[in-house]
Write an enzyme that holds these catalytic residues in place. Sequence first.
Site, mmCIF file in Angstrom:
data_model
loop_
_atom_site.group_PDB
_atom_site.id
_atom_site.type_symbol
_atom_site.label_atom_id
_atom_site.label_comp_id
_atom_site.label_asym_id
_atom_site.label_seq_id
_atom_site.Cartn_x
_atom_site.Cartn_y
_atom_site.Cartn_z
ATOM 1 C CG ASP A 183 3.679 -0.847 1.510
ATOM 2 O OD1 ASP A 183 3.811 -2.024 1.126
ATOM 3 O OD2 ASP A 183 4.626 -0.024 1.517
ATOM 4 C CD GLU A 267 2.907 -5.841 1.202
ATOM 5 O OE1 GLU A 267 3.314 -6.002 0.045
ATOM 6 O OE2 GLU A 267 3.546 -5.224 2.061
ATOM 7 C CB CYS A 334 0.866 0.643 -12.721
ATOM 8 S SG CYS A 334 0.079 2.249 -12.986
ATOM 9 C CB CYS A 353 3.180 3.122 -14.722
ATOM 10 S SG CYS A 353 2.619 1.696 -15.695
ATOM 11 C CG ASP A 363 6.479 3.185 0.765
ATOM 12 O OD1 ASP A 363 6.922 2.222 0.110
ATOM 13 O OD2 ASP A 363 7.158 3.820 1.590
#
Length: 415
Positions: A183, A267, A334, A353, A363
């Site tokens: 990430d 990503e 989550c 969550c 992260d």
Amino acid sequence: MLQGRRYRLELTDDQGVLCLTFGDICRSVWNTGLEQRREYRRRGAWMNYVPQAGELADAKREFPWLADAPSHVLQQTLRDLDRACRDHGTFGVRWRSKARWAPSFRFPAGNLITVERIGRKWGRAKLPKLGWVRFRWSRPLGGAVRSATVVRQGRSWFVSFLVETGIATPERHAMPYTVIGIDRGVKVAATTSNGEFLDRPYVTTGEAARLRRLQRKQSRQKRGSARRAATVTAINAVAGRVRDRRADFCAQTAATLTAMNAVVVLEDLRTRNMTASARGTVERPGVNVAQKRGLNRAVLDKGWHMLELALRNAARSTGTQVVLVPAAYTSQTCHACKHVDPKSRESQADFECTACGHCAHADVNAAKNIKAAGQAVSGRGDLGVARSVKRQPPATRKRTGRSPRAERAAGIPVL
């Protein structure tokens, strides 16, 4: 495998002048060729490399100063322009400004380049029209030279040799069942799904203060003056050190990640679109322009795209697969119960969550979601997050009413 080897040149005064001349000629050829291509496009026609190379030979007779640079260097400039226009469109290619563009040129003929080592710390290369140039032997060459690119950065000149190492990419990674998710963020450059935070400062406190002083000094100086040029040179020296540290961090991080993992999941971020200005137009002015400008600087400072390029480059030596997955909802999901809620991320670092109460670093939770998305495989064997998720089952004998032998006879493929 083709790899690059970069060295710092030690040019004589005459060689430095020649390199500047070559760079200026290549810049002129690039801009002239780009303007010609744009004019053809305005008329609905198309111009490519072959006719432009022929016109370049005719232009040398009319403009003798073009012959000061090697002919294959100018031809390579037109080839680079042709590729840029095909990749980005004729009107998407930028001009090479004298103030913003670093002088550079490429010798594409490796058979005309000779490289020798003349000492423990020094080597030399024979380049067309430049003769023998000395460079700092900081690493072995490791292969046959295919081409050489000379570029100036700040006050120094560098040469990059493209060499054929003779090493092939491994078909199988040494640790074939290892997967990691990465990430990328603005607070921490890279966070792994294993809980590691990979980051380092690129600029010191003293350098940041000096850079601010120099930039304020530059804003008060007259454009085109010698003092302003000296200030710009000092700014480039500080920025060059920051750029080198960022590149070093990305290279070391990529080497470590690819050596230990067979699959690296990232990503799919469009950095250029994400860092576009929010200034807007006169009719429709932008909103929160100052905040967006600060975010853009933070994103560019962390080198998101540079890290991706470094991973792909290092993966060629280890056989690692670099996978891109959609970035949507990875920071709001989550990892424990897969519940999606923007309110679960209370701050930059805290994730709790709202459904199951799972707490984790935001992260790290996002990196785990990225890893899980990269591991999602459908019945077709492709990435479920990027392609098909489900597959219709093949027709059975009960549904068709015919045996496999009858289906083959009718020309129906049996799955």
